[in-house]
Design a protein around this motif. Structure first.
Motif, mmCIF file in Angstrom:
data_model
loop_
_atom_site.group_PDB
_atom_site.id
_atom_site.type_symbol
_atom_site.label_atom_id
_atom_site.label_comp_id
_atom_site.label_asym_id
_atom_site.label_seq_id
_atom_site.Cartn_x
_atom_site.Cartn_y
_atom_site.Cartn_z
ATOM 1 N N VAL A 11 -6.572 7.418 2.992
ATOM 2 C CA VAL A 11 -6.475 7.716 4.426
ATOM 3 C C VAL A 11 -7.854 7.589 5.059
ATOM 4 N N ARG A 12 -8.890 8.092 4.372
ATOM 5 C CA ARG A 12 -10.258 7.988 4.894
ATOM 6 C C ARG A 12 -10.656 6.527 5.124
ATOM 7 N N SER A 25 0.828 -1.205 0.000
ATOM 8 C CA SER A 25 0.000 0.000 0.000
ATOM 9 C C SER A 25 0.863 1.256 0.000
ATOM 10 N N ILE A 26 0.416 2.275 -0.721
ATOM 11 C CA ILE A 26 1.122 3.560 -0.725
ATOM 12 C C ILE A 26 1.079 4.192 0.667
ATOM 13 N N LEU A 27 0.087 3.805 1.456
ATOM 14 C CA LEU A 27 -0.044 4.318 2.819
ATOM 15 C C LEU A 27 0.841 3.540 3.794
ATOM 16 N N GLY A 28 1.352 2.399 3.369
ATOM 17 C CA GLY A 28 2.077 1.469 4.229
ATOM 18 C C GLY A 28 3.042 2.077 5.217
ATOM 19 N N SER A 29 3.985 2.874 4.757
ATOM 20 C CA SER A 29 4.996 3.416 5.667
ATOM 21 C C SER A 29 4.445 4.538 6.549
ATOM 22 N N TYR A 30 3.260 5.054 6.219
ATOM 23 C CA TYR A 30 2.649 6.124 7.013
ATOM 24 C C TYR A 30 1.635 5.587 8.027
ATOM 25 N N LYS A 31 1.259 4.317 7.907
ATOM 26 C CA LYS A 31 0.251 3.742 8.804
ATOM 27 C C LYS A 31 0.624 3.835 10.281
ATOM 28 N N PRO A 32 1.863 3.517 10.663
ATOM 29 C CA PRO A 32 2.194 3.633 12.089
ATOM 30 C C PRO A 32 1.961 5.045 12.628
ATOM 31 N N TYR A 33 2.300 6.047 11.833
ATOM 32 C CA TYR A 33 2.092 7.432 12.262
ATOM 33 C C TYR A 33 0.600 7.729 12.394
ATOM 34 N N VAL A 34 -0.187 7.348 11.380
ATOM 35 C CA VAL A 34 -1.636 7.592 11.413
ATOM 36 C C VAL A 34 -2.262 6.854 12.589
ATOM 37 N N ASP A 35 -1.854 5.605 12.798
ATOM 38 C CA ASP A 35 -2.391 4.817 13.917
ATOM 39 C C ASP A 35 -2.065 5.478 15.262
ATOM 40 N N GLN A 36 -0.840 5.974 15.400
ATOM 41 C CA GLN A 36 -0.443 6.631 16.646
ATOM 42 C C GLN A 36 -1.262 7.894 16.877
ATOM 43 N N ARG A 37 -1.400 8.720 15.844
ATOM 44 C CA ARG A 37 -2.176 9.956 15.970
ATOM 45 C C ARG A 37 -3.635 9.647 16.284
ATOM 46 N N TYR A 38 -4.168 8.591 15.667
ATOM 47 C CA TYR A 38 -5.549 8.190 15.926
ATOM 48 C C TYR A 38 -5.702 7.779 17.388
ATOM 49 N N ALA A 39 -4.749 7.004 17.884
ATOM 50 C CA ALA A 39 -4.787 6.559 19.280
ATOM 51 C C ALA A 39 -4.685 7.738 20.246
ATOM 52 N N GLU A 40 -4.025 8.806 19.814
ATOM 53 C CA GLU A 40 -3.904 10.002 20.640
ATOM 54 C C GLU A 40 -5.172 10.849 20.625
ATOM 55 N N GLY A 41 -6.148 10.445 19.810
ATOM 56 C CA GLY A 41 -7.414 11.169 19.777
ATOM 57 C C GLY A 41 -7.619 12.031 18.549
ATOM 58 N N THR A 80 -8.799 11.978 15.280
ATOM 59 C CA THR A 80 -9.572 11.018 14.501
ATOM 60 C C THR A 80 -10.177 11.583 13.222
ATOM 61 N N VAL A 81 -9.848 12.799 12.854
ATOM 62 C CA VAL A 81 -10.384 13.404 11.640
ATOM 63 C C VAL A 81 -9.459 13.041 10.475
ATOM 64 N N ALA A 82 -9.992 12.286 9.531
ATOM 65 C CA ALA A 82 -9.190 11.770 8.427
ATOM 66 C C ALA A 82 -8.560 12.892 7.605
ATOM 67 N N ARG A 83 -9.293 13.946 7.382
ATOM 68 C CA ARG A 83 -8.771 15.062 6.579
ATOM 69 C C ARG A 83 -7.517 15.656 7.215
ATOM 70 N N ARG A 84 -7.554 15.846 8.530
ATOM 71 C CA ARG A 84 -6.390 16.407 9.221
ATOM 72 C C ARG A 84 -5.209 15.441 9.195
ATOM 73 N N LEU A 85 -5.496 14.153 9.369
ATOM 74 C CA LEU A 85 -4.423 13.157 9.313
ATOM 75 C C LEU A 85 -3.804 13.123 7.918
ATOM 76 N N PHE A 86 -4.647 13.224 6.894
ATOM 77 C CA PHE A 86 -4.162 13.274 5.513
ATOM 78 C C PHE A 86 -3.231 14.469 5.322
ATOM 79 N N GLU A 87 -3.641 15.629 5.821
ATOM 80 C CA GLU A 87 -2.814 16.831 5.674
ATOM 81 C C GLU A 87 -1.479 16.678 6.404
ATOM 82 N N GLU A 88 -1.500 16.031 7.568
ATOM 83 C CA GLU A 88 -0.263 15.819 8.321
ATOM 84 C C GLU A 88 0.706 14.929 7.559
ATOM 85 N N ILE A 89 0.224 13.836 6.999
ATOM 86 C CA ILE A 89 1.156 12.941 6.298
ATOM 87 C C ILE A 89 1.530 13.488 4.917
#
Length: 141
Positions: free
Chosen positions: A106-107, A67-83, A85-94
């Motif tokens: 990402v959505r 997946s093109i998201l593969g190497s970014y998943k740990p970061y997205v998962d960590q941010r999600y766990a931190e609360g 949870t808005v996909a648009r913001r996570l997309f902008e961060e990565i």
């Protein structure tokens, strides 16, 4: 590059079809009859019949695809766990971290996280001051 996926709905279905085809072949059923009975294309039945083991069969068009998201998943998962949870913001961060994929990917990932962790609180939303009566804040209601 990883090999074909060995678990999941598609892999399970291929294993079941492989077993069924081989059971019918042992009874002496012709490939054409098996195909008609199982609702499969004759070439699919032929491919299943020639494979001695279902693990020999590649499963799905994207078998082994990374997946093109593969190497970014740990970061997205960590941010999600931190609360966060808005996909648009996570997309902008990565995207700031050189992610080249689409927001929809990402959505979908965030949607899967929501299904996997249903007790995660929804994102906090700020209430506009215009919606509050003068002299009252949302916290004192």
């Amino acid at each position: 590059m990883p090999g074909p996926r060995r678990t999941g709905r598609l892999s399970d279905r291929v294993r079941e079809q492989h077993a069924t085809v081989h059971a019918l072949l042992e009874e002496g059923t012709a490939l054409r009859v098996i195909a008609r009975r199982l609702g499969l294309a004759r070439n699919t039945v032929r491919r299943l019949a020639h494979a001695k083991d279902p693990d020999e069969l590649p499963v799905g068009r994207w078998s082994g695809h990374v997946s093109i998201l593969g190497s970014y998943k740990p970061y997205v998962d960590q941010r999600y766990a931190e609360g966060h949870t808005v996909a648009r913001r996570l997309f902008e961060e990565i995207r700031e971290r050189d992610y080249q994929g689409q927001e929809q990917i990402v959505r979908k990932h965030v949607h899967r996280l929501r299904e996997a962790f249903p007790n995660q609180p929804p994102p906090r939303r700020k209430i506009s001051g215009a919606l509050c009566r003068p002299g009252r804040s949302p916290e004192t209601r």
